[in-house]
Write a protein that holds these residues in place. Structure first.
Motif, PDB file in Angstrom:
ATOM      1  N   PRO A 101       0.825  -1.221   0.000  1.00 24.69           N
ATOM      2  CA  PRO A 101       0.000   0.000   0.000  1.00 24.69           C
ATOM      3  C   PRO A 101       0.855   1.265   0.000  1.00 24.69           C
ATOM      4  CG  PRO A 101      -0.011  -1.057   2.154  1.00 24.69           C
ATOM      5  CD  PRO A 101       0.695  -1.989   1.240  1.00 24.69           C
ATOM      6  N   THR A 102       0.415   2.241  -0.794  1.00 18.22           N
ATOM      7  CA  THR A 102       1.073   3.542  -0.839  1.00 18.22           C
ATOM      8  C   THR A 102      -0.001   4.629  -0.832  1.00 18.22           C
ATOM      9  OG1 THR A 102       1.129   3.512  -3.271  1.00 18.22           O
ATOM     10  CG2 THR A 102       3.084   2.696  -2.104  1.00 18.22           C
ATOM     11  N   TRP A 103       0.368   5.791  -0.345  1.00 18.91           N
ATOM     12  CA  TRP A 103      -0.554   6.920  -0.310  1.00 18.91           C
ATOM     13  C   TRP A 103      -0.678   7.531  -1.697  1.00 18.91           C
ATOM     14  CZ3 TRP A 103      -3.438   8.141   3.854  1.00 18.91           C
ATOM     15  CH2 TRP A 103      -3.055   7.606   5.089  1.00 18.91           C
ATOM     16  N   LYS A 104      -1.886   7.743  -2.150  1.00 25.54           N
ATOM     17  CA  LYS A 104      -2.165   8.449  -3.397  1.00 25.54           C
ATOM     18  C   LYS A 104      -2.650   9.845  -3.024  1.00 25.54           C
ATOM     19  CE  LYS A 104      -1.393   4.650  -5.715  1.00 25.54           C
ATOM     20  NZ  LYS A 104      -0.121   4.480  -6.469  1.00 25.54           N
ATOM     21  N   MET A 105      -1.880  10.842  -3.391  1.00 28.96           N
ATOM     22  CA  MET A 105      -2.154  12.199  -2.937  1.00 28.96           C
ATOM     23  C   MET A 105      -2.946  12.987  -3.984  1.00 28.96           C
ATOM     24  SD  MET A 105      -0.738  11.833  -0.030  1.00 28.96           S
ATOM     25  CE  MET A 105      -0.934  13.488   0.637  1.00 28.96           C
ATOM     26  N   GLU A 106      -3.854  13.809  -3.500  1.00 30.44           N
ATOM     27  CA  GLU A 106      -4.643  14.700  -4.337  1.00 30.44           C
ATOM     28  C   GLU A 106      -4.662  16.078  -3.674  1.00 30.44           C
ATOM     29  OE1 GLU A 106      -8.485  13.153  -5.381  1.00 30.44           O
ATOM     30  OE2 GLU A 106      -7.797  11.082  -5.266  1.00 30.44           O
ATOM     31  N   ASN A 107      -5.082  17.072  -4.432  1.00 28.88           N
ATOM     32  CA  ASN A 107      -5.110  18.440  -3.906  1.00 28.88           C
ATOM     33  C   ASN A 107      -6.529  18.980  -3.886  1.00 28.88           C
ATOM     34  OD1 ASN A 107      -2.285  19.434  -3.363  1.00 28.88           O
ATOM     35  ND2 ASN A 107      -2.021  18.695  -5.457  1.00 28.88           N
ATOM     36  N   MET A 108      -6.929  19.515  -2.738  1.00 27.79           N
ATOM     37  CA  MET A 108      -8.196  20.211  -2.628  1.00 27.79           C
ATOM     38  C   MET A 108      -8.090  21.573  -3.312  1.00 27.79           C
ATOM     39  SD  MET A 108      -9.397  19.439   1.310  1.00 27.79           S
ATOM     40  CE  MET A 108      -7.861  19.977   2.091  1.00 27.79           C
ATOM     41  N   PRO A 109      -9.213  22.186  -3.676  1.00 28.44           N
ATOM     42  CA  PRO A 109      -9.164  23.519  -4.270  1.00 28.44           C
ATOM     43  C   PRO A 109      -8.626  24.595  -3.338  1.00 28.44           C
ATOM     44  CG  PRO A 109     -11.262  22.464  -4.746  1.00 28.44           C
ATOM     45  CD  PRO A 109     -10.556  21.596  -3.743  1.00 28.44           C
ATOM     46  N   MET A 110      -8.641  24.333  -2.030  1.00 28.32           N
ATOM     47  CA  MET A 110      -8.118  25.310  -1.074  1.00 28.32           C
ATOM     48  C   MET A 110      -7.535  24.571   0.130  1.00 28.32           C
ATOM     49  SD  MET A 110     -11.528  24.716  -0.529  1.00 28.32           S
ATOM     50  CE  MET A 110     -12.484  26.044  -1.253  1.00 28.32           C
ATOM     51  N   PRO A 111      -6.610  25.214   0.865  1.00 33.42           N
ATOM     52  CA  PRO A 111      -6.100  24.587   2.097  1.00 33.42           C
ATOM     53  C   PRO A 111      -7.200  24.551   3.152  1.00 33.42           C
ATOM     54  CG  PRO A 111      -5.273  26.825   1.894  1.00 33.42           C
ATOM     55  CD  PRO A 111      -5.997  26.534   0.617  1.00 33.42           C
ATOM     56  N   ARG A 112      -7.040  23.622   4.119  1.00 29.32           N
ATOM     57  CA  ARG A 112      -8.115  23.467   5.104  1.00 29.32           C
ATOM     58  C   ARG A 112      -7.582  22.817   6.379  1.00 29.32           C
ATOM     59  NH1 ARG A 112     -13.506  23.503   2.212  1.00 29.32           N
ATOM     60  NH2 ARG A 112     -14.930  24.076   3.874  1.00 29.32           N
ATOM     61  N   VAL A 113      -7.984  23.379   7.517  1.00 28.98           N
ATOM     62  CA  VAL A 113      -7.706  22.783   8.822  1.00 28.98           C
ATOM     63  C   VAL A 113      -8.988  22.864   9.640  1.00 28.98           C
ATOM     64  CG1 VAL A 113      -6.853  24.967   9.789  1.00 28.98           C
ATOM     65  CG2 VAL A 113      -6.143  22.808  10.815  1.00 28.98           C
ATOM     66  N   MET A 114      -9.214  21.899  10.510  1.00 29.79           N
ATOM     67  CA  MET A 114     -10.397  21.833  11.388  1.00 29.79           C
ATOM     68  C   MET A 114     -11.696  21.634  10.605  1.00 29.79           C
ATOM     69  SD  MET A 114      -9.629  24.613  14.408  1.00 29.79           S
ATOM     70  CE  MET A 114      -9.537  26.002  13.269  1.00 29.79           C
ATOM     71  N   SER A 115     -11.636  20.970   9.482  1.00 25.86           N
ATOM     72  CA  SER A 115     -12.867  20.671   8.757  1.00 25.86           C
ATOM     73  C   SER A 115     -13.399  19.313   9.190  1.00 25.86           C
ATOM     74  CB  SER A 115     -12.627  20.688   7.245  1.00 25.86           C
ATOM     75  OG  SER A 115     -11.625  19.767   6.885  1.00 25.86           O
ATOM     76  N   ASP A 116     -14.668  19.064   8.868  1.00 26.12           N
ATOM     77  CA  ASP A 116     -15.301  17.772   9.126  1.00 26.12           C
ATOM     78  C   ASP A 116     -15.553  17.075   7.799  1.00 26.12           C
ATOM     79  OD1 ASP A 116     -15.842  17.879  12.095  1.00 26.12           O
ATOM     80  OD2 ASP A 116     -16.858  19.709  11.462  1.00 26.12           O
ATOM     81  N   MET A 117     -15.360  15.754   7.779  1.00 23.12           N
ATOM     82  CA  MET A 117     -15.615  14.954   6.581  1.00 23.12           C
ATOM     83  C   MET A 117     -16.726  13.964   6.882  1.00 23.12           C
ATOM     84  SD  MET A 117     -11.720  14.281   5.240  1.00 23.12           S
ATOM     85  CE  MET A 117     -12.241  13.299   3.836  1.00 23.12           C
ATOM     86  N   LEU A 118     -17.766  14.003   6.050  1.00 21.45           N
ATOM     87  CA  LEU A 118     -18.929  13.155   6.264  1.00 21.45           C
ATOM     88  C   LEU A 118     -19.269  12.385   4.998  1.00 21.45           C
ATOM     89  CD1 LEU A 118     -21.201  15.737   8.124  1.00 21.45           C
ATOM     90  CD2 LEU A 118     -19.903  13.875   9.174  1.00 21.45           C
ATOM     91  N   LEU A 119     -19.642  11.121   5.179  1.00 20.59           N
ATOM     92  CA  LEU A 119     -20.154  10.308   4.079  1.00 20.59           C
ATOM     93  C   LEU A 119     -21.586  10.730   3.783  1.00 20.59           C
ATOM     94  CD1 LEU A 119     -18.952   6.810   5.335  1.00 20.59           C
ATOM     95  CD2 LEU A 119     -17.927   8.128   3.467  1.00 20.59           C
ATOM     96  N   LEU A 120     -21.875  11.002   2.518  1.00 27.06           N
ATOM     97  CA  LEU A 120     -23.235  11.270   2.090  1.00 27.06           C
ATOM     98  C   LEU A 120     -23.831  10.006   1.476  1.00 27.06           C
ATOM     99  CD1 LEU A 120     -22.718  14.816   0.516  1.00 27.06           C
ATOM    100  CD2 LEU A 120     -23.492  14.234   2.826  1.00 27.06           C
TER     101      LEU A 120
END
Length: 530
Positions: free
Chosen positions: A302-321
């Motif tokens: 296993p290796t990390w596959k990296m992607e970039n968000m449109p903006m930097p972010r800290v203290m966000s929440d990630m939720l499954l829809l």
């Protein structure tokens, strides 16, 4: 297969203000099986803006701010009626954790000061005549910034916390003297601690093989909690920057699809640099991370596959829809978690579609008028909206003379799939079984104005999360297998599906069941998996 493209439909979701003030800042949130949400913050900052009812007051000689307090620090919010009432919590719940038992009872663990060894429970109730029950000294070790995970056997494992390199278990029927009630050393937590303690609130998920995925700081392992042994360690996440509190990235476990060989995959997004916390003290608010890392846990190498968000972010929440998308919501683009430690709020959520081409996976949603920084939270509710509350980057409630005042409001965000333009494709469950068993077939009936014969209909179970400090503990989605659709009347269809294969894939308990037609989910209905 036909699927409506929501992310590129031109609709960016909608925000709705539910309450200008609920009296407290929603630092912790949990949806219960009766569509009521438990929210709470902390007891050691003084009075809240909501009085307790019935002449009740909290008498606490150990409180660091107020020994007698007649205000509430917890509420019970009713999703259906958009009303709320105060709850009485005695001990300090600051930066605590939680999980829900198979019978639907919330078990809430630890906190600060006189709350750090406390277990609290809250059972769902039909009216507002329920409240917290507290068990002092029920935890063997101090649990402040710990993580809880429900297990296949109905126990809860409580992992870590500040200066706690160990774990313990909670079981409703166990006694402190029983063999299941002891503290077990976890050296991985000691190894991942740095000067900023970027391994607090470790990211934990139950894997389909029954082991745990644990991520702390930059490192992650597969851990066999039954034998207390590390099975596998993964490469450190690319870039070498920490992702746990106080760096406060966020993590999700992708949906587990029983229609194909299950290959568990996690994604971690955002966070602050290793030295961000110290730099804030010097007046420098460093740019947050804009990267996401995906990891297929069962890959041979296993290796990390990296992607970039449109903006930097800290203290966000990630939720499954329920339609397979992931929402990234709340947070800031510079600084880190902590008092007065972030700047440049990010008020536009992101929708991430893991099935799109890599260049088209992120979509930027409409902006909220309200910054949601430190001590904010978000959860998915049964009608498909995302409930958002909190934000208090101050030691006390502070509403004036500061750049980011304490926010006691409650909002909802409606993702694009709730737009009226999709109403003709939206299924509505009209009949379903209330209890689902493992590997057993069951049926449900739904209506839809326009059925697309070329589309795929799927049935999903979502285990609601306990969300705090950018991590949604116990969040889980299972896509059921054996789905067969038949027309039984005009615009009315019956679906046959098969319950989850194992308790490791889906621990027993109460789940929201969604039918998804052509990428448009129904409202969720509650089922008990047993």
């Amino acid at each position: 297969m036909s699927q409506i493209s929501l992310a590129f439909s031109g609709h960016e979701g909608e925000w709705h203000l539910l309450h200008e003030s609920i009296g407290i800042s929603a630092m912790h949130m949990q949806l219960l099986k009766n569509n009521k949400v438990v929210m709470f913050d902390r007891t050691d900052f003084g009075r809240s803006n909501l009085s307790l009812t019935g002449g009740r007051c909290r008498y606490d000689p150990n409180d660091t701010e107020l020994k007698i307090d007649c205000t509430a620090h917890s509420i019970l919010y009713d999703v259906g009626t958009n009303t709320f009432c105060p709850l009485m919590v005695q001990t300090d719940t600051w930066c605590s954790s939680g999980a829900v038992l198979p019978d639907g009872t919330l078990v809430q663990t630890g906190g600060y000061n006189d709350g750090d060894h406390v277990i609290r429970t809250l059972a769902p109730c039909n009216g507002y005549y329920c409240d917290w029950v507290e068990f002092p000294q029920a935890l063997l070790e101090r649990r402040w910034y710990a993580t809880d995970q429900i297990l296949p056997d109905g126990r809860i494992i409580i992992i870590g916390g500040r200066k706690q390199f160990n774990y313990e278990f909670y079981h409703r029927n166990s006694q402190p003297s029983s063999s299941s009630h002891n503290v077990v050393w976890l050296n991985f937590l000691r190894e991942t601690r740095d000067s900023s303690e970027n391994n607090l609130y470790p990211f934990v998920h139950l894997l389909p093989d029954g082991n745990l995925f644990i991520f702390a700081n930059t490192r992650s392992i597969v851990f066999d909690y039954k034998q207390n042994r590390k099975i596998k360690e993964f490469p450190a996440i690319n870039g070498g920057e920490p992702r746990n509190y106080p760096s406060s990235g966020s993590l999700v476990l992708f949906p587990l699809d029983e229609n194909r060989p299950i290959e568990p995959e996690i994604m971690i997004c955002g966070g602050a640099s290793r030295h961000a916390f110290q730099l804030v003290k010097k007046g420098t608010f460093q740019r947050a991370a804009s990267t996401c890392g995906r990891l297929k846990i069962m890959d041979e190498n296993p290796t990390w596959k990296m992607e970039n968000m449109p903006m930097p972010r800290v203290m966000s929440d990630m939720l499954l829809l329920p339609n397979d998308d992931i929402i990234i919501i709340n947070g800031a683009s510079s600084g880190t978690a902590g008092w007065e430690s972030a700047r440049n709020p990010v008020t536009r959520p992101l929708i991430y579609n893991p099935h799109q081409d890599e260049r088209r996976r992120f979509s930027v949603m409409s902006a909220s008028p309200r910054p949601r920084l430190y001590h904010s939270a978000a959860i998915l509710v049964n009608d498909g909206r995302v409930l958002v509350g909190g934000s208090n980057p101050h030691i006390y409630y502070n509403f004036s003379g500061v750049e980011y005042p304490t926010d006691l409001s409650l909002e909802s965000f409606s993702p694009p799939y709730l737009s009226p333009v999709y109403d003709r494709y939206r299924p509505r469950i009209i009949e379903a079984e209330k209890v689902v068993s493992y590997l057993q077939s069951f049926t449900l009936t739904f209506t839809v104005p326009r059925f697309m014969k070329t589309s795929v209909v799927s049935v999903r179970l979502i285990l609601p999360s306990f969300t705090t400090h950018s991590f949604s503990m116990n969040q889980r989605m299972v896509v059921l297998k054996g789905v067969q659709v038949s027309c039984v009347a005009t615009n009315t269809y019956r679906v046959a599906a098969v319950g989850p294969s194992t308790r490791e894939i889906a621990p027993p308990g109460y789940y929201m069941l969604f039918v998804v037609h052509s990428g448009i989910p129904s409202s969720g209905m509650w089922i008990k998996l047993q």
